[in-house]
Design an enzyme around this catalytic site. Structure first.
Site, mmCIF file in Angstrom:
data_model
loop_
_atom_site.group_PDB
_atom_site.id
_atom_site.type_symbol
_atom_site.label_atom_id
_atom_site.label_comp_id
_atom_site.label_asym_id
_atom_site.label_seq_id
_atom_site.Cartn_x
_atom_site.Cartn_y
_atom_site.Cartn_z
ATOM 1 N N THR A 19 0.841 -1.194 0.000
ATOM 2 C CA THR A 19 0.000 0.000 0.000
ATOM 3 C C THR A 19 0.876 1.244 0.000
ATOM 4 O O THR A 19 2.050 1.195 0.308
ATOM 5 C CB THR A 19 -0.884 0.053 1.254
ATOM 6 O OG1 THR A 19 -0.039 0.165 2.381
ATOM 7 C CG2 THR A 19 -1.742 -1.176 1.381
ATOM 8 N N SER A 113 -10.123 1.329 2.270
ATOM 9 C CA SER A 113 -10.643 0.780 1.022
ATOM 10 C C SER A 113 -11.789 -0.213 1.248
ATOM 11 O O SER A 113 -12.796 0.129 1.828
ATOM 12 C CB SER A 113 -9.497 0.153 0.232
ATOM 13 O OG SER A 113 -9.928 -0.199 -1.048
ATOM 14 N N HIS A 114 -11.588 -1.439 0.837
ATOM 15 C CA HIS A 114 -12.636 -2.453 0.893
ATOM 16 C C HIS A 114 -12.637 -3.217 2.216
ATOM 17 O O HIS A 114 -13.398 -4.165 2.372
ATOM 18 C CB HIS A 114 -12.434 -3.417 -0.266
ATOM 19 C CG HIS A 114 -11.024 -3.943 -0.296
ATOM 20 N ND1 HIS A 114 -9.977 -3.173 -0.726
ATOM 21 C CD2 HIS A 114 -10.503 -5.107 0.098
ATOM 22 C CE1 HIS A 114 -8.853 -3.861 -0.600
ATOM 23 N NE2 HIS A 114 -9.145 -5.038 -0.112
ATOM 24 N N LYS A 126 -3.726 7.401 3.637
ATOM 25 C CA LYS A 126 -2.956 7.266 2.408
ATOM 26 C C LYS A 126 -2.616 8.673 1.945
ATOM 27 O O LYS A 126 -3.427 9.582 2.122
ATOM 28 C CB LYS A 126 -3.884 6.586 1.405
ATOM 29 C CG LYS A 126 -3.236 6.092 0.166
ATOM 30 C CD LYS A 126 -4.249 5.274 -0.612
ATOM 31 C CE LYS A 126 -4.424 5.926 -1.958
ATOM 32 N NZ LYS A 126 -5.048 5.065 -2.942
ATOM 33 N N ASP A 281 -16.797 -0.272 -3.585
ATOM 34 C CA ASP A 281 -16.211 -0.538 -2.269
ATOM 35 C C ASP A 281 -16.211 0.699 -1.361
ATOM 36 O O ASP A 281 -16.761 1.736 -1.716
ATOM 37 C CB ASP A 281 -14.791 -1.103 -2.415
ATOM 38 C CG ASP A 281 -13.780 -0.032 -2.798
ATOM 39 O OD1 ASP A 281 -14.163 0.911 -3.510
ATOM 40 O OD2 ASP A 281 -12.610 -0.127 -2.368
ATOM 41 N N ASP A 283 -14.200 3.156 -0.489
ATOM 42 C CA ASP A 283 -13.779 4.478 -0.967
ATOM 43 C C ASP A 283 -14.089 4.697 -2.445
ATOM 44 O O ASP A 283 -13.579 5.646 -3.055
ATOM 45 C CB ASP A 283 -12.287 4.692 -0.691
ATOM 46 C CG ASP A 283 -11.416 3.657 -1.370
ATOM 47 O OD1 ASP A 283 -11.907 2.542 -1.642
ATOM 48 O OD2 ASP A 283 -10.241 3.943 -1.644
ATOM 49 N N ASP A 285 -13.325 3.228 -5.286
ATOM 50 C CA ASP A 285 -12.395 3.085 -6.409
ATOM 51 C C ASP A 285 -12.489 1.708 -7.081
ATOM 52 O O ASP A 285 -11.879 1.481 -8.118
ATOM 53 C CB ASP A 285 -10.947 3.409 -6.001
ATOM 54 C CG ASP A 285 -10.433 2.520 -4.891
ATOM 55 O OD1 ASP A 285 -11.218 1.712 -4.344
ATOM 56 O OD2 ASP A 285 -9.239 2.638 -4.554
ATOM 57 N N ARG A 286 -13.268 0.807 -6.486
ATOM 58 C CA ARG A 286 -13.458 -0.512 -7.114
ATOM 59 C C ARG A 286 -14.909 -0.690 -7.501
ATOM 60 O O ARG A 286 -15.793 -0.069 -6.902
ATOM 61 C CB ARG A 286 -13.165 -1.630 -6.126
ATOM 62 C CG ARG A 286 -11.771 -1.679 -5.613
ATOM 63 C CD ARG A 286 -11.642 -2.845 -4.655
ATOM 64 N NE ARG A 286 -10.244 -3.020 -4.292
ATOM 65 C CZ ARG A 286 -9.724 -4.149 -3.867
ATOM 66 N NH1 ARG A 286 -10.480 -5.218 -3.730
ATOM 67 N NH2 ARG A 286 -8.445 -4.233 -3.572
ATOM 68 N N THR A 348 1.456 -5.583 -8.483
ATOM 69 C CA THR A 348 0.151 -5.275 -7.887
ATOM 70 C C THR A 348 0.181 -3.910 -7.205
ATOM 71 O O THR A 348 1.159 -3.544 -6.577
ATOM 72 C CB THR A 348 -0.178 -6.370 -6.851
ATOM 73 O OG1 THR A 348 -0.317 -7.595 -7.558
ATOM 74 C CG2 THR A 348 -1.454 -6.071 -6.111
ATOM 75 N N GLU A 367 -6.809 -3.913 -12.653
ATOM 76 C CA GLU A 367 -6.359 -5.046 -11.863
ATOM 77 C C GLU A 367 -7.497 -6.054 -11.710
ATOM 78 O O GLU A 367 -8.668 -5.688 -11.756
ATOM 79 C CB GLU A 367 -5.944 -4.582 -10.467
ATOM 80 C CG GLU A 367 -4.758 -3.656 -10.454
ATOM 81 C CD GLU A 367 -4.239 -3.480 -9.030
ATOM 82 O OE1 GLU A 367 -3.311 -4.208 -8.668
ATOM 83 O OE2 GLU A 367 -4.765 -2.628 -8.297
ATOM 84 N N GLU A 368 -7.106 -7.295 -11.438
ATOM 85 C CA GLU A 368 -8.111 -8.341 -11.241
ATOM 86 C C GLU A 368 -8.970 -8.087 -10.000
ATOM 87 O O GLU A 368 -10.038 -8.645 -9.860
ATOM 88 C CB GLU A 368 -7.439 -9.715 -11.140
ATOM 89 C CG GLU A 368 -6.271 -9.850 -10.177
ATOM 90 C CD GLU A 368 -6.611 -9.726 -8.716
ATOM 91 O OE1 GLU A 368 -7.647 -10.268 -8.312
ATOM 92 O OE2 GLU A 368 -5.833 -9.090 -7.976
ATOM 93 N N LYS A 380 -7.706 4.222 -9.332
ATOM 94 C CA LYS A 380 -8.755 3.454 -9.990
ATOM 95 C C LYS A 380 -10.100 4.092 -9.648
ATOM 96 O O LYS A 380 -10.189 4.884 -8.702
ATOM 97 C CB LYS A 380 -8.693 1.994 -9.572
ATOM 98 C CG LYS A 380 -8.762 1.751 -8.090
ATOM 99 C CD LYS A 380 -8.329 0.321 -7.802
ATOM 100 C CE LYS A 380 -8.197 0.085 -6.320
ATOM 101 N NZ LYS A 380 -7.009 -0.666 -5.966
ATOM 102 N N ARG A 500 -2.338 -15.276 -1.728
ATOM 103 C CA ARG A 500 -3.277 -15.261 -2.849
ATOM 104 C C ARG A 500 -2.751 -16.183 -3.954
ATOM 105 O O ARG A 500 -1.573 -16.126 -4.298
ATOM 106 C CB ARG A 500 -3.428 -13.852 -3.419
ATOM 107 C CG ARG A 500 -3.832 -12.792 -2.406
ATOM 108 C CD ARG A 500 -4.514 -11.623 -3.104
ATOM 109 N NE ARG A 500 -4.600 -10.433 -2.286
ATOM 110 C CZ ARG A 500 -5.494 -10.234 -1.314
ATOM 111 N NH1 ARG A 500 -6.367 -11.172 -1.019
ATOM 112 N NH2 ARG A 500 -5.510 -9.110 -0.630
HETATM 113 C C1 G1P Z 1 -5.072 -5.679 -2.981
HETATM 114 C C2 G1P Z 1 -5.322 -6.053 -4.431
HETATM 115 C C3 G1P Z 1 -4.572 -5.117 -5.331
HETATM 116 C C4 G1P Z 1 -4.958 -3.673 -5.009
HETATM 117 C C5 G1P Z 1 -4.757 -3.403 -3.540
HETATM 118 C C6 G1P Z 1 -5.237 -2.013 -3.144
HETATM 119 O O1 G1P Z 1 -3.697 -5.776 -2.702
HETATM 120 O O2 G1P Z 1 -4.967 -7.395 -4.673
HETATM 121 O O3 G1P Z 1 -4.849 -5.439 -6.667
HETATM 122 O O4 G1P Z 1 -4.194 -2.771 -5.754
HETATM 123 O O5 G1P Z 1 -5.479 -4.348 -2.768
HETATM 124 O O6 G1P Z 1 -6.585 -1.823 -3.424
HETATM 125 P P1 G1P Z 1 -3.035 -7.066 -2.003
HETATM 126 O O7 G1P Z 1 -3.792 -7.280 -0.710
HETATM 127 O O8 G1P Z 1 -3.247 -8.213 -2.922
HETATM 128 O O9 G1P Z 1 -1.599 -6.699 -1.826
HETATM 129 ZN ZN ZN Z 2 -10.885 0.952 -2.521
#
Ligand code: G1P
Ligand code: ZN
Length: 547
Positions: A19, A113-114, A126, A281, A283, A285-286, A348, A367-368, A380, A500
């Site tokens: 992050t 975030s989520h 952030k 989500d 904030d 952005d997803r 990532t 991103e996935e 995003k 993951r």
């Molecule tokens: C996860 C997602 C990644 C995204 C990040 C921030 O990170 O996999 O694609 O950019 O959250 O939203 P990870 O927990 O996998 O490091």
């Molecule tokens: Zn988010």
């Protein structure tokens, strides 16, 4: 009056490498001087004195208190001005846009975030740079280092600042502009997409949609854009009032957590189902995109947006290039090849896209993990993604499912799935990934149930713009039949470690594109176990989240 308070104990925030800020349990942030320590470190490193900054958050528990602390620290640190969202609210995309539009030095976003919110949930801070994007590693490293060194912070003693009306206030020598969190962002969307065409779609009696804001910050944006500006029926936006605890919902828009929408679109009676549904989500952005009984894999979404970008006003003149994070499926690579576009594979995390966007090497990226975006901002953008889809559906006059199936028929289908093993003992997770790295040399050329390993590595990335190197970004194994396995440790978890595992299988034959994802990826799941031995290292027999 300025007062410098000396701090006795300064907790050392251990940085999450994935992050660009700090994400922790809310109770950690509530510890005395913890937030202050991190924010003062940002101010010291960023040299914000005399400058203007944007500030806002996703409204989760502790947002209000944190905003008040940061405003007073900003005044004491000599900032000229803060632009803050009314009631302390701003989505991540809106912060990015405001930074860019107003041409200011940067911003601070309060969000995890989520991740779930509430007093027993997560909180995060952030910071973004003048380009509107998340701070790059050199800055986050410097802030991390600074947070371990500083022994005091500056704080302006004053009563709470009222943020409930859009007005300009003064705090010492610093100006505070309280802005409508939505309007400037909504104006930007109106410039990018064909609102007339989307309005025709949304007001026709042949098309219905729902947007689930999951009680988080996207609600006010979605109501203004979809219901007010685009004429969708009132009630199109579900759970549209931001709540401090997100009403107990885990605001992660995927098939596991967006239960209300999933229930409606997959199990609901015909009457409940709509043609198009999306969720966003914490904030904003997803986002997740659904059609009737149909899930759009985010990796496919990126490929489809790329293939059809010429239908959208903002991208009509063509794309400069595209980028995807390494674990994201290679579906977009095929589109890029067909359109003769450069396609970048980055580690990532959104920060790596920023340099490519700033250097005009790409226009779209994604991103996935349900995040998609473009050069309109440097984050995003969940609502942007939804509008892109609506604009495409309006142009193509097709259902979501038909649009995706046509895409597969043309480019082939990349079956895709991600398995998450959460809250694993950190040492076990490290041993797992270390063993995997150590086994790479012996894997090359080996065959597993007809899948022959063509190449494998521990992904490292050389930024084509600034030459910086990011190593150990995940193990990727490419098979001769174009299938892929990726293993990596999450950088955003707040409890233990998260492993993951990403699986991808390519199917060019249209007659074989109708299988369920689970069936199509069954063999790869077994191979992932054979190669990674995750159960052996962690004692876990199966993942706890599958998306
Ligand atoms: C996860 C997602 C990644 C995204 C990040 C921030 O990170 O996999 O694609 O950019 O959250 O939203 P990870 O927990 O996998 O490091
Ligand atoms: Zn988010």
């Amino acid at each position: 009056m300025m007062s410098m308070q000396s701090v006795n104990t300064i907790p050392f925030p251990d940085q999450n490498p994935g992050t660009s800020g700090l994400r922790k349990k809310t109770v950690v942030f509530q510890q005395s001087h913890y937030l202050e320590n991190f924010v003062q470190s940002i101010f010291n490193v960023m040299n914000f004195s005399g400058k203007t900054m944007v500030l806002g958050g996703d409204g989760r528990f502790y947002n209000r208190q944190a905003i008040q602390i940061i405003l007073r620290m900003a005044a004491a640190n000599g900032l000229a001005k803060i632009i803050v969202g009314q009631d302390g609210l701003l989505s991540t995309p809106a912060v990015s846009h405001l930074i860019r539009k107003r041409g200011v030095a940067g911003g601070i976003i309060l969000s995890a975030s989520h991740n779930p919110g509430g007093s027993d949930g997560d909180f995060g801070v952030k910071f973004n740079l003048a380009n509107g994007g998340p701070a790059t590693t050199s800055y986050t490293d410097a802030v991390f280092e600074e947070s371990g060194k500083i022994r005091q912070y500056s704080f302006f003693e004053a009563p709470d600042i009222k943020l409930d009306t859009q007005t300009t206030r003064q705090l010492g020598d610093m100006e505070i502009e309280v802005v409508d969190p939505v309007v400037e962002y909504a104006d930007l969307m109106e410039q990018l997409f064909d609102f007339d065409s989307i309005r025709t779609l949304l007001t026709s009696d042949k098309f219905t949609m729902r947007f689930d804001a999951m009680h988080a910050v996207s609600g006010p944006y979605a109501r203004e854009i979809f219901e007010n500006r685009l004429g969708a029926a009132v009630g199109t936006v579900l759970n549209g009032v931001p709540r401090e605890d997100f009403a107990g919902v885990h605001p992660d828009p995927n098939l596991v957590h967006a239960t209300q929408l999933v229930e409606m679109m997959f199990n609901g009676s015909g009457a409940n189902q709509v043609d198009f549904a999306a969720a966003s989500d914490g904030d904003a952005d997803r986002s997740m995109i659904l059609g009737r009984h149909f899930f759009v894999s985010p990796s496919d979404s990126l490929a489809i947006l790329t293939a059809n970008a010429h239908l959208i006003p903002a991208y009509r003149s063509g794309l400069l290039g595209v980028a995807r994070s390494m674990p994201t499926s290679t579906a977009v690579d095929r589109v890029a090849a067909a359109l003769n576009l450069n396609c970048y594979e980055t580690p990532t995390g959104w920060k790596h896209f920023g340099n490519l966007l700033d250097a005009s090497k790409i226009t779209l990226c994604g991103e996935e993990s349900f995040g998609m975006g473009s050069d309109h901002i440097r984050e995003k953008d969940g609502i942007w993604t939804v509008l892109f889809w609506l604009n495409l559906l309006a142009e193509k006059q097709q259902s979501v499912e038909q649009l995706v199936r046509d895409h597969w028929a043309e480019y082939g289908r990349n079956y895709y799935c991600r398995h998450d093993y959460e809250a694993i003992d950190v040492e076990q997770a490290n041993r797992f990934i270390e063993a995997l790295r150590a086994s790479l040399d012996s894997l090359s050329g080996k065959s597993f149930a007809g899948y022959r390993v063509q190449s494998c590595d521990d992904f490292s990335y050389v930024d084509p713009v600034d030459g910086s190197i990011s190593e150990h970004q995940g193990v990727r194994i490419l098979f001769a039949n174009d299938s892929r396995l990726v293993f990596r440790l999450s950088g955003t978890g707040t409890k233990g470690a998260t492993v993951r595992i990403y699986m991808e299988k390519y199917e060019a034959d249209q007659r074989k594109q109708g299988q369920g994802t689970r069936t199509a990826l069954k063999e790869l799941g077994v191979i992932a176990q054979q190669i990674g031995k995750i159960s052996q290292y962690t004692g876990r027999r199966s993942p706890n989240v599958v998306t």
